[in-house]
Every structure is written in C-alpha cells, then in structure tokens.
Scaffold this active site. Structure first.
Site, PDB file in Angstrom:
ATOM      1  N   CYS A   1       0.518  -0.888  -0.113  1.00 39.91           N
ATOM      2  CA  CYS A   1      -0.337  -0.202  -0.049  1.00 39.91           C
ATOM      3  C   CYS A   1       0.432   1.431   0.303  1.00 39.91           C
ATOM      4  CB  CYS A   1      -0.994   0.238   1.463  1.00 39.91           C
ATOM      5  SG  CYS A   1      -2.380   1.251   1.079  1.00 39.91           S
TER       6      CYS A   1
ATOM      7  N   HIS B   1      -3.152  -5.756   0.891  1.00 42.05           N
ATOM      8  CA  HIS B   1      -2.572  -5.949   2.148  1.00 42.05           C
ATOM      9  C   HIS B   1      -2.902  -7.644   2.407  1.00 42.05           C
ATOM     10  CE1 HIS B   1      -2.271  -1.710   4.052  1.00 42.05           C
ATOM     11  NE2 HIS B   1      -3.049  -1.508   3.278  1.00 42.05           N
TER      12      HIS B   1
ATOM     13  N   GLU C   1      -0.699  -9.440   4.404  1.00 38.03           N
ATOM     14  CA  GLU C   1      -0.713  -9.239   6.491  1.00 38.03           C
ATOM     15  C   GLU C   1      -2.074  -9.206   6.478  1.00 38.03           C
ATOM     16  OE1 GLU C   1      -0.762  -4.992   5.343  1.00 38.03           O
ATOM     17  OE2 GLU C   1      -0.348  -6.426   4.901  1.00 38.03           O
TER      18      GLU C   1
END
Length: 222
Positions: free
Chosen positions: A86, A194, A196
């Site tokens: 990002c 994302h 994660e």
C-alpha cells in the site's frame, strides 16, 4: 530469518505487517525512519501501509527521502528482498525501486474491502507458493491506488513477467488491472492490497499467508 519493518510518522500498518512476517516464522525488528542503517542480519525489509508524513506532496514522496530509505535502496541494490504494501508500494515507486506511479483512485473514493486478485506471476520468492491464475482474496484500503505506467514500461513489465498480481474486478482504475509489480531481479515486490490482513481465518481468510510462507521457503532454500 529476520525481517525489518520500517516505521514512518503516519504509518498505521507496521504492526500488521510484523504479524504477517511472524506468521511465517520471521523474527521482526521495527526500524524508525530516522535510522541510517538497517539492523545486521536482515533478510527482508517490509515497508508498511498507512499515510507516511500525512501523504503531503504525494503519497510516499517525503518518506522516500527519509534516511532509512537510502539504506533500503542500498540493500535492494545488493540483492536484498523488499516488500512494500500500500503506502509502502507508493514509497518504492517514489524511490524508483519500482516503475510507475500511484495516483488517486479513478472513482475519487477511498476503497476498503476484500478484493479478488489473480496471481499473474508465480516465479518470484514472494509468489512461487501460488500458481498462475489462482484467485485469492486480499483486503485493499487506499485512496491513491491507481497504478499508472507508460506504454514502454507496461510492455517491459509484461515481457519480463513482472506483474505479480492483477485485480479480478479493478477497484481503482489501475492500468492493465495491475495490483502488484516486481523489480527486474524479482526480489522487490510492491502491491496495493494488504496480504498481512489475510493470514488468519479469524480475520476472514489466509490467502495472504502464502506470500509470507513463499518468501520464508525461498530464503531457507537460498
């Protein structure tokens, strides 16, 4: 294995990224933007999402000039692995470690939802746990995720198999539906989604965990 996760004023996904790395067995050290060197023994640098320096000037533009990014550029130049997510992708483009630019979303709105992606390349340390054509669900959360690149640059990305992920349903106007790109040596990955945030079933899915596990396996095998 050891990961360094950078922290800028305005970063808000640094701890999330640390969780992603830890899910694959990495030891994680957080590194403040004013540091001039990376910790010893680092295997990968993670540049997190957020709004570094409040996104003034351009997203990632000020962070790209921070002292630690000089060390990251040197690390990447020596063949080190770097993951920018990002805002981290924006920083990598601003430092020219990756080609292209990230602009305001085509719809001029902040987009925040799980987004279907297509794996476009499975020949990098980050993606070789996937297969080409895999559809995965990874959250996005951005206002300036519209990836643009000129014709020559796009041709190079395609011919060199450097488009890592594409959007199945383009949420932001990115050229060629691009969601993530690789460096020429395939050791630097920038992506707007994302991964994660997709490493735990309790958070909605684990499709992102494959990325971190792939990198861990590549480092162990090296």
């Amino acid at each position: 294995m050891k990961a360094a996760v950078l922290v800028f004023p305005g970063s808000n996904c640094d701890r999330d990224l640390a969780v992603g790395f830890r899910s694959a067995g990495f030891e994680v050290e957080m590194v403040w933007h004013k540091e001039t060197a990376l910790p010893a023994g680092i295997d990968v640098v993670g540049i997190p999402g957020g709004f570094s320096y409040g996104d003034y000037l351009r997203c990632g533009a000020i962070a790209a000039q921070s002292p630690i990014m000089r060390a990251v550029a040197d690390f990447a130049g020596q063949g080190g692995h770097v993951l920018g997510v990002c805002n981290g992708f924006q920083v990598l483009c601003e430092t020219r470690l990756l080609p292209g630019v990230l602009m305001r979303n085509g719809g001029i709105k902040f987009v925040c939802r799980a987004e279907p992606l297509v794996v476009a390349s499975a020949t990098s340390p980050f993606t070789d746990g996937y297969s080409i054509g895999d559809r995965i669900a990874v959250p996005v959360a951005h206002h300036d995720g519209n990836y643009q690149i000129d014709d020559e640059g796009l041709s190079a990305l395609r011919s060199e198999d450097r488009i890592a992920f594409t959007y199945a349903d383009n949420p932001n106007g990115s050229r060629a539906d691009i969601a993530g790109v690789l460096s020429a040596n395939r050791r630097v990955l920038g992506m707007m989604p994302h991964p994660e945030r997709a490493v735990d079933v309790a958070h909605g899915g684990t499709d992102g965990s494959v990325l971190f596990a792939s990198l861990a396996a590549a480092l162990v095998a090296a």
